[in-house]
Design an enzyme around this catalytic site. Structure first.
Site, PDB file in Angstrom:
ATOM      1  N   ALA A   1       0.799  -1.229   0.000  1.00  0.00           N
ATOM      2  CA  ALA A   1       0.000   0.000   0.000  1.00  0.00           C
ATOM      3  C   ALA A   1       0.833   1.283   0.000  1.00  0.00           C
ATOM      4  O   ALA A   1       0.535   2.219  -0.741  1.00  0.00           O
ATOM      5  CB  ALA A   1      -0.939  -0.022   1.199  1.00  0.00           C
TER       6      ALA A   1
ATOM      7  N   ASP B   1      -3.874  -2.618   4.093  1.00  0.00           N
ATOM      8  CA  ASP B   1      -4.157  -1.911   2.838  1.00  0.00           C
ATOM      9  C   ASP B   1      -5.211  -0.849   3.056  1.00  0.00           C
ATOM     10  O   ASP B   1      -5.196   0.193   2.409  1.00  0.00           O
ATOM     11  CB  ASP B   1      -4.593  -2.908   1.768  1.00  0.00           C
ATOM     12  CG  ASP B   1      -3.403  -3.738   1.333  1.00  0.00           C
ATOM     13  OD1 ASP B   1      -3.098  -4.728   2.031  1.00  0.00           O
ATOM     14  OD2 ASP B   1      -2.752  -3.377   0.343  1.00  0.00           O
TER      15      ASP B   1
ATOM     16  N   LYS C   1      -3.650  -8.505   3.439  1.00  0.00           N
ATOM     17  CA  LYS C   1      -3.446  -9.705   2.611  1.00  0.00           C
ATOM     18  C   LYS C   1      -4.277 -10.890   3.084  1.00  0.00           C
ATOM     19  O   LYS C   1      -4.362 -11.164   4.277  1.00  0.00           O
ATOM     20  CB  LYS C   1      -1.952 -10.061   2.627  1.00  0.00           C
ATOM     21  CG  LYS C   1      -1.534 -11.257   1.781  1.00  0.00           C
ATOM     22  CD  LYS C   1      -1.970 -11.179   0.352  1.00  0.00           C
ATOM     23  CE  LYS C   1      -1.515  -9.919  -0.352  1.00  0.00           C
ATOM     24  NZ  LYS C   1      -2.178  -9.758  -1.693  1.00  0.00           N
TER      25      LYS C   1
ATOM     26  N   CYS D   1       2.702 -11.666   4.724  1.00  0.00           N
ATOM     27  CA  CYS D   1       2.890 -10.819   3.538  1.00  0.00           C
ATOM     28  C   CYS D   1       4.160  -9.976   3.680  1.00  0.00           C
ATOM     29  O   CYS D   1       5.092 -10.332   4.415  1.00  0.00           O
ATOM     30  CB  CYS D   1       1.647  -9.953   3.279  1.00  0.00           C
ATOM     31  SG  CYS D   1       1.600  -9.302   1.578  1.00  0.00           S
TER      32      CYS D   1
HETATM   33  C1  RUB Z   1       0.377  -6.139   0.323  1.00  0.00           C
HETATM   34  C2  RUB Z   1      -0.169  -6.165   1.727  1.00  0.00           C
HETATM   35  C3  RUB Z   1       0.581  -5.371   2.768  1.00  0.00           C
HETATM   36  C4  RUB Z   1      -0.022  -3.965   2.854  1.00  0.00           C
HETATM   37  C5  RUB Z   1       0.812  -3.021   3.693  1.00  0.00           C
HETATM   38  O1  RUB Z   1      -0.475  -6.752  -0.620  1.00  0.00           O
HETATM   39  O2  RUB Z   1      -1.197  -6.737   2.009  1.00  0.00           O
HETATM   40  O3  RUB Z   1       0.470  -5.961   4.021  1.00  0.00           O
HETATM   41  O4  RUB Z   1      -0.138  -3.407   1.550  1.00  0.00           O
HETATM   42  O5  RUB Z   1       2.069  -2.767   3.086  1.00  0.00           O
HETATM   43  P1  RUB Z   1      -0.013  -6.861  -2.144  1.00  0.00           P
HETATM   44  P2  RUB Z   1       2.874  -1.428   3.419  1.00  0.00           P
HETATM   45  O6  RUB Z   1       1.281  -7.592  -2.164  1.00  0.00           O
HETATM   46  O7  RUB Z   1      -1.117  -7.599  -2.820  1.00  0.00           O
HETATM   47  O8  RUB Z   1       0.131  -5.439  -2.676  1.00  0.00           O
HETATM   48  O9  RUB Z   1       3.037  -1.394   4.891  1.00  0.00           O
HETATM   49  O10 RUB Z   1       4.189  -1.554   2.701  1.00  0.00           O
HETATM   50  O11 RUB Z   1       2.047  -0.285   2.939  1.00  0.00           O
END
Ligand code: RUB
Length: 316
Positions: free
Chosen positions: A24, A199, A210, A130
């Site tokens: 995200a 997200d 995820k 994830c």
């Molecule tokens: C990524 C996911 C991450 C969040 C948070 O899903 O679920 O846990 O996006 O990430 P995908 P961040 O791989 O399908 O994009 O903390 O880096 O924003």
């Protein structure tokens, strides 16, 4: 209407859709930077044409993936600051806003990391799901504070983002054990915390992350292992304040089984939702750059930061 898009906007949109740019926070930064490129590279013969081309770029980026609210939040942040009476002035306001946005994103992640690190004690083992840069910031801050942290990393089928988490934690000096997703409950015996990203966060405190996060949370509760979400406030979903639900992306079946396997199995249904919702009662804390919150009280912060909704700035 047909608005010219800078090649970088199309490329960034494609990279987000194919998950070359993913997670995200990274999606938000990538989309904002594509808007800056659009502003720099597009010739417009009037301020109105410039504004229209920026809105078109934002719509193209917006349509790539539906679940991470950081994407529309980033577009909103930039377009709401687009201001000026000439094309040059408008262009400058966009590139300034993007610079400010990306700097804020980095700062928020650093601040959040320190808040999250306070929940981790020397010698703790953390289970991850994830790959979340916000979650990693908490572990990295704890390590910088001199705490020894170990990690149990779920591989996170079907896209195996756990491999990215494993590599980055190893680089941070954290001993890592990689496990298949199905082994999570067994290894919760050895974990002191579960740490995930988000997200989107809904107004009721539901955490959208995820696929597999909600099952992990229920198992963690049953085992008495605290679970926290690391999510900077760009993950707060303003439309949920007025009752909208968060759209859960479904992705192609070829992420789950290849074509040959598919042919062997024959006519069956394959589903591949990318995210799920963890109800607030299964989450112990949401860690943000403004401090940590019980999920049920996140709505207060959401109202403070987003207030009442306004028209989307990219509407035609
Ligand atoms: C990524 C996911 C991450 C969040 C948070 O899903 O679920 O846990 O996006 O990430 P995908 P961040 O791989 O399908 O994009 O903390 O880096 O924003």
């Amino acid at each position: 209407t047909d608005h010219r898009l800078a090649p970088d906007v199309e490329e960034t949109a494609e990279a987000i859709a194919s998950m070359e740019i993913r997670g995200a926070a990274t999606i938000a930064a990538g989309a904002a930077e594509a808007l800056a490129t659009q502003a720099r590279e597009i010739d417009a013969d009037s301020p109105e044409a410039f504004r229209a081309s920026m809105r078109a770029a934002a719509r193209t980026l917006r349509e790539t993936r539906p679940t991470a609210v950081s994407l529309p939040n980033a577009l909103r942040y930039v377009l709401r600051r687009m201001d000026g009476r000439s094309v040059d002035a408008l262009r400058g306001s966009v590139t300034d806003a993007v610079e400010e946005f990306v700097a804020q994103l980095d700062r928020a992640q650093e601040d959040l990391g320190r808040v999250g690190a306070n929940r981790l004690a020397d010698g703790d083992t953390v289970m991850t799901h994830c790959h979340s840069t916000d979650a990693l910031a908490c572990i990295e801050a704890a390590v910088e504070q001199g705490k020894e942290i170990e990690a149990i990393v779920k591989e996170t089928r079907p896209r195996n983002q756990g491999h990215i988490t494993a590599e980055q934690l190893r680089e941070a000096g954290v001993p890592v054990t990689l496990i298949v997703d199905s082994a999570a409950r067994r290894y919760l015996n050895e974990a002191d915390h579960v740490l995930v990203g988000a997200d989107s966060i809904a107004a009721d405190g539901g955490v959208i992350n995820k696929i597999g996060t909600s099952g992990l949370a229920v198992n963690a509760r049953e085992r008495g292992v605290p679970i926290m979400t690391a999510a900077q406030t760009i993950k707060l979903h303003p439309e949920t304040l007025t009752g909208h639900t968060v759209e859960i992306e479904t992705r192609a079946e070829d992420e789950v089984i290849d074509r040959k396997t598919r042919e062997g199995i024959g006519e069956i249904a394959v589903e591949n939702p990318a995210f799920d919702v963890t109800p607030p009662r299964y989450m112990d804390a949401i860690v943000t750059e403004h401090g940590q919150f019980p999920p049920e009280s996140i709505v207060t912060l959401m109202r403070e930061l987003f207030g009442e909704g306004a028209a989307e700035p990219w509407a035609e």
